[in-house]
Design a protein around this motif. Structure first.
Motif, mmCIF file in Angstrom:
data_model
loop_
_atom_site.group_PDB
_atom_site.id
_atom_site.type_symbol
_atom_site.label_atom_id
_atom_site.label_comp_id
_atom_site.label_asym_id
_atom_site.label_seq_id
_atom_site.Cartn_x
_atom_site.Cartn_y
_atom_site.Cartn_z
ATOM 1 N N ARG A 15 9.113 1.525 -7.321
ATOM 2 C CA ARG A 15 8.026 2.228 -8.571
ATOM 3 C C ARG A 15 7.045 3.133 -7.621
ATOM 4 O O ARG A 15 7.072 4.419 -8.349
ATOM 5 N N ARG A 64 8.991 6.320 -6.044
ATOM 6 C CA ARG A 64 9.409 7.150 -7.596
ATOM 7 C C ARG A 64 8.085 7.784 -8.110
ATOM 8 O O ARG A 64 7.939 8.863 -8.399
ATOM 9 N N TRP A 65 6.902 7.242 -8.354
ATOM 10 C CA TRP A 65 5.787 7.697 -8.519
ATOM 11 C C TRP A 65 5.184 8.766 -7.775
ATOM 12 O O TRP A 65 4.760 9.793 -8.499
ATOM 13 N N GLU A 106 10.441 -4.086 -6.817
ATOM 14 C CA GLU A 106 10.377 -3.043 -7.429
ATOM 15 C C GLU A 106 8.915 -2.343 -7.477
ATOM 16 O O GLU A 106 8.940 -1.030 -7.834
ATOM 17 N N GLU A 132 2.397 1.777 -14.960
ATOM 18 C CA GLU A 132 3.553 1.991 -15.206
ATOM 19 C C GLU A 132 4.349 0.532 -15.284
ATOM 20 O O GLU A 132 5.266 0.539 -16.116
ATOM 21 N N LEU A 133 3.934 -0.436 -14.677
ATOM 22 C CA LEU A 133 4.477 -1.409 -14.501
ATOM 23 C C LEU A 133 3.697 -2.481 -15.674
ATOM 24 O O LEU A 133 4.101 -3.865 -15.790
#
Length: 333
Positions: free
Chosen positions: A36, A39-40, A32, A202-203
């Protein structure tokens, strides 16, 4: 700089080796982080393609049941894997069944010379050890398996307190969530601290817990030792500013200094003076992490003779000074 730019433009493939009864978070947590990040970077750097591509492989394709009961799907057998830049080995109770799989261990050994980096989460380090990849390296694993790792990899320096350890292009991490810390460290190496920090936010994570940060509470560990040394350690933790000499500790334990020192080293894994120094550094580190302002006060409350003594102990055990540790922790948090 030009070479670094070209490297960042290339798709980086992260391949995770899972297996039946692996720990599900050991697999999906690190993956993940990379997903992620991809995607970022698309959203904020307007990349036209993914920076990372992730894949789960296994001894056999299809569904594999994790130790928690949920099943994950691996599209490919490990021998059918395409190019991997980062190869990760999951942990979990299912590792034991693979320790005797010579073909799998040989494949891991072969991949280590081909990939950009290789890493493990939790008991995945024992598979790296069985493949002969940890000799002459520093490594870690879940705290409950450190003794097992030391038995298998006799040529390895086992970092029992570390969240993760990097030794050249080989990474090992402690249990479960520590795999995400390790993955963030890899992202930072690839894309820089600013990107890693944004992904961590974000996480809802720290960018990284320092690599030497303890995996577990000393108080809890001491309570598990239901003997004279467990009780003594609990007392030591509450009296680090006392004079914790061998003579004073032996007197409290009801033993002669010589007999005490011998039994202590056998039970605790190091001489009393070294253990006291480690406890004091851990306590000082905790005070710094919580925002303690004055090094002089931290040194006094943790039992160091002065700031210089604390500085030397930090250098010896953590490789950084208290000032450097404070700056690193503040920047990461």
């Amino acid at each position: 700089m030009h070479r670094g730019t070209r490297k960042q433009r290339r798709l980086h493939r992260v391949v995770m080796l899972g297996y039946p009864q692996a720990q599900i978070l050991d697999i999906v947590g690190p993956l993940e982080v990379f997903a992620r990040t991809a995607r970022w970077l698309r959203d904020h750097h307007h990349l036209q393609r993914n920076a990372y591509e992730i894949e789960l492989i296994a001894p056999s394709p299809g569904l594999l049941e994790t130790s928690g009961g949920l099943a994950l799907f691996a599209a490919r057998r490990y021998t059918e894997t395409r190019r991997a830049d980062t190869l990760l080995i999951a942990g979990g109770i299912g590792y034991a069944a693979l320790m005797q799989d010579r073909k799998l261990l040989q494949w891991i050994r072969n991949q280590a010379s081909k990939v950009e980096r290789i890493g493990s989460i939790c008991t995945g380090a024992l598979l790296l050890a069985a493949a002969g990849l940890l000799d002459g390296k520093s490594a870690t694993t879940h705290w409950d398996y450190c003794d097992r790792l030391a038995q298998i990899a006799t040529g390895t320096r086992v970092e029992r307190d570390a969240i993760y350890v990097q030794s050249d292009n080989l990474y090992t991490s402690a249990g479960v969530t520590a795999g995400m810390d390790m993955a963030l460290a890899m992202v930072e190496a690839d894309r820089g601290k600013a990107v890693a920090l944004a992904v961590a936010q974000e996480l809802v994570m720290y960018l990284k817990r320092p690599g030497g940060q303890s995996q577990f509470s000393r108080h809890l560990t001491a309570q598990r030792r239901d003997d004279v040394f467990g009780n003594l350690e609990l007392w030591m933790l509450d009296h680090l500013d006392a004079e914790l000499t061998v003579e004073n500790l032996a007197r409290r334990a009801g033993m002669s200094p010589r007999h005490f020192a011998r039994l202590f080293a056998r039970r605790m894994g190091m001489p009393p003076a070294a253990y006291v120094r480690r406890l004091r550094v851990e306590q000082a580190r905790s005070r710094i992490e919580s925002g303690a302002a004055r090094a002089k006060r931290v040194a006094r409350e943790c039992g160091f003779a002065d700031e210089q003594s604390m500085r030397r102990a930090f250098r010896l055990l953590l490789g950084v000074t208290p000032t450097e540790y404070r700056a690193r922790f503040a920047g990461d948090a």
